[in-house]
Enzyme design. Structure first.
Site, short mmCIF file in Angstrom:
data_model
loop_
_atom_site.label_atom_id
_atom_site.label_comp_id
_atom_site.label_asym_id
_atom_site.label_seq_id
_atom_site.Cartn_x
_atom_site.Cartn_y
_atom_site.Cartn_z
N ASP A 55 0.87 -1.18 0.00
CA ASP A 55 0.00 0.00 0.00
C ASP A 55 0.91 1.24 0.00
OD1 ASP A 55 -2.34 1.67 0.69
OD2 ASP A 55 -1.44 1.75 2.69
N ASP A 57 -0.24 5.04 1.04
CA ASP A 57 -0.48 6.00 2.11
C ASP A 57 -0.34 5.36 3.50
OD1 ASP A 57 -1.11 8.44 0.75
OD2 ASP A 57 -3.02 7.56 0.15
N GLU A 103 -17.55 3.17 3.96
CA GLU A 103 -16.33 2.39 3.68
C GLU A 103 -15.87 1.62 4.91
OE1 GLU A 103 -12.80 4.82 3.04
OE2 GLU A 103 -11.96 3.35 1.67
N SER A 124 -16.23 11.66 -7.46
CA SER A 124 -14.97 12.36 -7.25
C SER A 124 -14.31 12.65 -8.60
CB SER A 124 -14.08 11.51 -6.35
OG SER A 124 -12.83 12.08 -6.23
N SER A 171 -2.53 1.78 -4.74
CA SER A 171 -3.20 2.86 -4.03
C SER A 171 -4.56 3.10 -4.64
CB SER A 171 -2.36 4.14 -4.10
OG SER A 171 -3.11 5.20 -3.55
N ALA A 172 -5.55 3.13 -3.78
CA ALA A 172 -6.89 3.52 -4.23
C ALA A 172 -7.00 5.03 -4.23
CB ALA A 172 -7.95 2.90 -3.33
N ASP A 245 -1.25 -0.72 6.04
CA ASP A 245 -1.59 -0.15 7.36
C ASP A 245 -3.08 -0.28 7.65
OD1 ASP A 245 -2.09 1.99 5.36
OD2 ASP A 245 -2.79 3.05 7.14
C1 LIG Z 1 -12.75 8.79 -3.82
N1 LIG Z 1 -11.99 9.00 -2.60
C2 LIG Z 1 -11.59 8.02 -1.74
N2 LIG Z 1 -10.90 8.54 -0.73
C3 LIG Z 1 -10.24 7.86 0.40
O1 LIG Z 1 -8.92 7.58 -0.02
C4 LIG Z 1 -8.51 6.28 0.42
C5 LIG Z 1 -7.48 5.78 -0.55
O2 LIG Z 1 -7.33 4.46 -0.39
P1 LIG Z 1 -5.96 3.67 -0.18
O3 LIG Z 1 -5.17 3.65 -1.42
O4 LIG Z 1 -6.29 2.35 0.39
O5 LIG Z 1 -5.15 4.55 0.78
P2 LIG Z 1 -5.02 4.50 2.34
O6 LIG Z 1 -3.66 3.97 2.55
O7 LIG Z 1 -5.18 5.93 2.72
O8 LIG Z 1 -6.10 3.60 2.88
C6 LIG Z 1 -9.81 5.50 0.49
O9 LIG Z 1 -9.73 4.53 1.48
C7 LIG Z 1 -10.87 6.57 0.79
O10 LIG Z 1 -11.17 6.63 2.18
C8 LIG Z 1 -10.83 9.88 -0.93
N3 LIG Z 1 -10.22 10.84 -0.20
C9 LIG Z 1 -10.29 12.11 -0.64
N4 LIG Z 1 -9.68 13.07 0.05
N5 LIG Z 1 -10.95 12.45 -1.79
C10 LIG Z 1 -11.58 11.53 -2.58
O11 LIG Z 1 -12.14 11.85 -3.61
C11 LIG Z 1 -11.52 10.18 -2.11
MG LIG Z 2 -2.68 3.04 3.75
#
Ligand SMILES: C[n+]1cn([C@@H]2O[C@H](COP(=O)(O)OP(=O)(O)O)[C@@H](O)[C@H]2O)c2nc(N)[nH]c(=O)c21
Ligand SMILES: [Mg+2]
Length: 319
Positions: A55, A57, A103, A124, A171-172, A245
């Protein structure tokens, strides 16, 4: 498991209690014997059978920095850009407050959540449309956070490059920010692939995100296109270290053959007591407030040491 137990790396089986990184107080394991078994498989298989899935973030970036400064997420880096339309931040915040509770809702079935997540990422993407934007804005903000990567991240990625181990960063969030941070931190080596949501442009204006959409619940190897080069690469590598994480990160390797050997490393920082059981049930190794890459690096170092021994032994026997 029967025949696995008889398999030993040349030079003897390694014991988990002999690996200092794994005996630290903040390093917890649900089943140390199972971790030991898989590490020995990794040693037998060598670097050629390894892959890393991580992952981004708060896994590659720190959960806590020494100066207490906040580390933005990949979406956060984008949101800090100056040229976004006036209502952008307020509108995306509204979406966040609507969909984030869904979520993380512990009661709603995943299948139901998926529909909401698709809605969230779609909306988004719609907001991220119809205005001009320059990647240099992201680069400028991302440059301030290259120091926010875990300690020894540079060394970790250098190890992976030296050993030729494919590394998938999932990464989402927003891929443009992820790539920008990794590139400016000089860790985006050719063996590193970022699978994420990337900005799409049309006629010089932003036009949402490119396909396929990566959201919380498809953030795993099943989204890799079967015809892609990377799919072939990782499907021949059945020894996997998964790092994350969030609880959902543990599934990032789903899609790989069932016979694979996987060690899942979970970085736990928030609400340690309340989350401990869940993390212990989900990850093979749980690292509590560990802001370094030392544990994954120690596994790589064992694999590299064994690999050198094997090469040496092969050279001797061919003389
Ligand atoms: C569509 N969208 C999703 N997210 C969040 O961004 C996270 C990205 O997901 P991740 O890649 O799993 O990262 P992580 O390590 O922070 O968990 C998702 O789990 C959502 O809670 C978002 N966060 C922001 N600030 N803006 C957005 O448009 C948005
Ligand atoms: Mg993360």
């Amino acid at each position: 498991m029967g025949c696995d137990e008889k398999r030993e790396p040349a030079g003897g089986r390694l014991r988990v209690q002999d690996i200092p990184a794994l005996t630290q107080d903040h390093c917890r394991m649900r089943d140390p014997a199972e971790v030991e078994r898989i590490i020995n498989e990794f040693l037998i298989g060598g670097p050629e059978r390894m892959q890393i899935v991580s992952d981004f973030d708060y896994t590659i970036t720190k959960q806590r920095t020494e100066d207490g400064g906040a580390v933005p997420s990949s979406f956060g880096i984008f949101n800090a850009c100056q040229s976004l339309p006036e209502n952008f931040k307020a509108e995306t915040d509204k979406l966040y407050h609507k969909y984030r509770p869904i979520e993380i809702d512990p009661h709603m079935p995943i299948a139901e959540k998926v529909q909401y997540m698709i809605e969230w990422w779609t909306k988004s993407g719609e907001l991220t449309s119809g205005f001009p934007f320059d990647q240099s804005e992201i680069d400028q903000i991302a440059s301030k956070y290259t120091h926010a990567l875990r300690d020894r991240t540079h060394e970790f990625f250098a190890d992976l490059q030296r050993l030729g181990i494919p590394t998938l960063v999932f990464s989402a969030g927003l891929g443009n920010s992820v790539v920008s941070v990794l590139r400016q931190a000089n860790v985006l080596h050719p063996n590193v692939k970022v699978v994420s949501n990337f900005l799409q442009f049309r006629d010089g204006l932003l036009d949402g995100f490119q396909q396929p959409m990566i959201h919380t619940f498809n953030k795993n190897e099943t989204v890799l296109n079967e015809t892609s080069e990377y799919y072939d690469l990782v499907h021949t590598r059945d020894h996997i270290i998964v790092m994350g994480d969030s609880i959902g990160d543990a599934d990032m390797a789903s899609g790989v053959p069932a016979s694979s050997h996987i060690i899942k490393i979970g970085f736990l920082f928030d609400h340690v007591e309340a989350n401990m059981k869940k993390y212990m049930d989900t990850f093979d190794i749980v690292l509590v407030d560990d802001q370094t890459m030392d544990v994954p690096r120690s596994l790589l170092s064992l694999i590299e040491k064994q690999h050198k021994l094997n090469l040496e032994a092969a050279k001797q026997s061919s003389l």
